[in-house]
Design an enzyme around this catalytic site. Structure first.
Site, PDB file in Angstrom:
ATOM      1  N   GLY A   1      13.433  -2.008  -8.062  1.00  0.00           N
ATOM      2  CA  GLY A   1      13.987  -1.107  -7.052  1.00  0.00           C
ATOM      3  C   GLY A   1      15.034  -1.782  -6.185  1.00  0.00           C
ATOM      4  O   GLY A   1      16.043  -1.169  -5.818  1.00  0.00           O
TER       5      GLY A   1
ATOM      6  N   ASN B   1       8.255   4.451   2.185  1.00  0.00           N
ATOM      7  CA  ASN B   1       7.242   3.519   1.681  1.00  0.00           C
ATOM      8  C   ASN B   1       6.160   3.201   2.697  1.00  0.00           C
ATOM      9  O   ASN B   1       5.065   2.792   2.316  1.00  0.00           O
ATOM     10  CB  ASN B   1       7.903   2.216   1.222  1.00  0.00           C
ATOM     11  CG  ASN B   1       8.886   1.672   2.233  1.00  0.00           C
ATOM     12  OD1 ASN B   1       9.881   2.319   2.540  1.00  0.00           O
ATOM     13  ND2 ASN B   1       8.610   0.511   2.765  1.00  0.00           N
TER      14      ASN B   1
ATOM     15  N   CYS C   1       6.843  -6.174   1.981  1.00  0.00           N
ATOM     16  CA  CYS C   1       7.768  -7.281   2.142  1.00  0.00           C
ATOM     17  C   CYS C   1       7.701  -7.827   3.564  1.00  0.00           C
ATOM     18  O   CYS C   1       7.899  -8.998   3.798  1.00  0.00           O
ATOM     19  CB  CYS C   1       9.199  -6.833   1.859  1.00  0.00           C
ATOM     20  SG  CYS C   1       9.292  -5.671   0.522  1.00  0.00           S
TER      21      CYS C   1
HETATM   22  N1  PLP Z   1      12.420   0.914  -2.237  1.00  0.00           N
HETATM   23  C1  PLP Z   1      11.215   1.253  -1.778  1.00  0.00           C
HETATM   24  C2  PLP Z   1      11.063   2.562  -1.078  1.00  0.00           C
HETATM   25  C3  PLP Z   1      10.130   0.421  -1.961  1.00  0.00           C
HETATM   26  O1  PLP Z   1       8.932   0.772  -1.495  1.00  0.00           O
HETATM   27  C4  PLP Z   1      10.319  -0.808  -2.640  1.00  0.00           C
HETATM   28  C5  PLP Z   1       9.197  -1.766  -2.803  1.00  0.00           C
HETATM   29  O2  PLP Z   1       8.326  -1.871  -1.956  1.00  0.00           O
HETATM   30  C6  PLP Z   1      11.597  -1.120  -3.119  1.00  0.00           C
HETATM   31  C7  PLP Z   1      12.622  -0.235  -2.898  1.00  0.00           C
HETATM   32  C8  PLP Z   1      11.864  -2.393  -3.861  1.00  0.00           C
HETATM   33  O3  PLP Z   1      11.406  -2.270  -5.167  1.00  0.00           O
HETATM   34  P1  PLP Z   1      11.091  -3.591  -6.044  1.00  0.00           P
HETATM   35  O4  PLP Z   1       9.810  -4.154  -5.517  1.00  0.00           O
HETATM   36  O5  PLP Z   1      10.956  -3.083  -7.432  1.00  0.00           O
HETATM   37  O6  PLP Z   1      12.248  -4.500  -5.886  1.00  0.00           O
END
Ligand code: PLP
Length: 387
Positions: free
Chosen positions: A75, A148, A330
């Protein structure tokens, strides 16, 4: 070091356990079917066929043509590519995003001196604030489909009307990473020219995702090199990951409505149970003007406990075998309160006691029972310690 037995995993928004079908589909590509799909010999061609088949599955799930699917490392890369790639096509242009987006969108927007706009008390973009930030200089507007942290779903229909009116040259990107496990993204993201998803949020492996780039959308690549993905994303394809993602998507397309109904009922029992059992608890983005949870994805339970520090609560929950999170995964561990809750107008003290319990396809009644025992006891213990 083994993390020990996970008793109750309520952190599906951080990452989900893999669907067995995804693992089964991947294994051959991690062993004897190891060809590089860019090559010309038989093993290479076999790998290419597997990637093409996976592309067909993802295209159907995302409501686009196979040629519009660009495989990425997840993502974050998909979001970065969408924002930076659109800006790179129009020198001097600007990116716009709501302040409650994931860092994978906010960071590239901020790095390019973009404009952040306000959100309401549920985390949905504020239309007046968005309109004010739009203009002919805007190349990309990024609005997530589901948040998220708090799980709020933003319908894109009105957003796309505002973009067309005030920034007709801009492309709409939607981060559908958290939406895909719960919503049929094909219709929900149909208005967006760019759409990001990530496999590990829906039962696929970590480290693989996709960006839909609809035909006619101008996008410069972030990664340049061997010209894979039709020059839109160079780098040897993660064949096993792509195959696993497609297998997970195929299973999900078949059972999503059943999972949503079952997990939604579990989430309601969990949230209602904790609100009843723990005085001084507020459910984020629910109540007042938003009396029910209809605007949230089915797996999302987000609560704030008065007089509790989130990190201390997470520690006690972990000790008792409950895996949860305070902010986005994160940011967990950082002392700063969540930027999402701050953008929603929540004061620091309340945000400091936030807990995200995110349910998913493996969640059971027993998980909810366990959390309903452990969370109230942990909150009571922390409050007692403050006296
Ligand atoms: N976008 C959203 C809404 C997310 O929740 C996340 C991961 O927590 C990401 C992007 C990033 O995705 P990835 O972990 O595959 O890099």
């Amino acid at each position: 070091m083994s993390p020990g037995p996970v008793l109750t995993y309520l952190d599906h928004a951080a990452t989900t356990p893999m669907r067995p079908e995804a693992l089964d589909a991947m294994l051959p590509f991690l062993t004897d079917r190891f060809g590089n799909p860019s090559g010309s010999h038989r093993p290479a061609r076999a790998a290419r066929r597997a990637v093409d088949d996976a592309r067909d599955v993802m295209a159907e799930a995302l409501g686009c043509e196979p040629g519009e699917v660009v495989f990425t490392s997840g993502g974050t890369e998909a979001d970065n590519t969408a924002v930076a790639g659109a800006l790179a096509c129009r020198p001097g242009s600007v990116a716009v995003a709501p302040a409650a987006e994931h860092q994978a969108v906010l960071a590239p927007v901020e790095a390019a001196a973009g404009r952040l706009v306000g959100v309401d008390g549920t985390g949905r973009v504020d239309h007046d604030s968005l309109s004010a930030a739009l203009g002919p200089d805007v190349a990309v507007v990024s609005v997530m489909l589901a948040n998220n942290e708090v799980g709020t779903v933003t319908p894109l229909e009105e957003v796309v009307v505002l973009v067309a009116e005030h920034a007709p040259g801009a492309v709409l990107h939607t981060d559908a990473v958290q939406a895909f496990p719960w919503l049929d993204v094909a219709p929900a993201a149909a208005a967006a020219g760019l759409v990001s998803v990530s496999a590990h949020k829906f039962g696929g492996p970590q480290g693989v995702g996709a960006l839909v780039v609809r035909r006619g959308v101008a996008l410069a690549p972030l990664l340049r090199g061997g010209g894979q993905e039709r020059d839109r994303r160079s780098g040897t394809s993660n064949v096993a990951g792509i195959v696993g993602m497609a297998a997970a998507a195929r299973v999900l397309q078949g059972d999503r409505s059943e999972v949503v109904a079952r997990v939604g009922a579990l989430r309601d029992r969990l949230a209602d149970g904790l609100l009843a059992a723990v005085p001084g608890t507020v459910e984020t983005g629910v109540g007042g003007a938003w009396p029910n949870r209809d605007h949230k994805v089915a797996g999302s339970c987000h609560l704030c406990f008065d007089d509790v520090e989130a990190e201390a609560l997470l520690f006690l929950l972990d000790q008792a075998g409950v895996c949860a999170s305070a902010a986005s995964s994160c940011a967990s561990g950082a002392a700063e309160p969540s930027h999402v809750l701050a953008a929603m107008g929540m004061d620091r003290a309340r945000a400091g006691g936030s807990l995200r319990l995110s349910l998913g396809w493996t969640t059971t009644e027993a998980d909810v029972d366990h959390a309903l025992t452990v969370v109230p006891a942990a909150v009571a213990r922390l409050r007692q310690a403050r006296l």
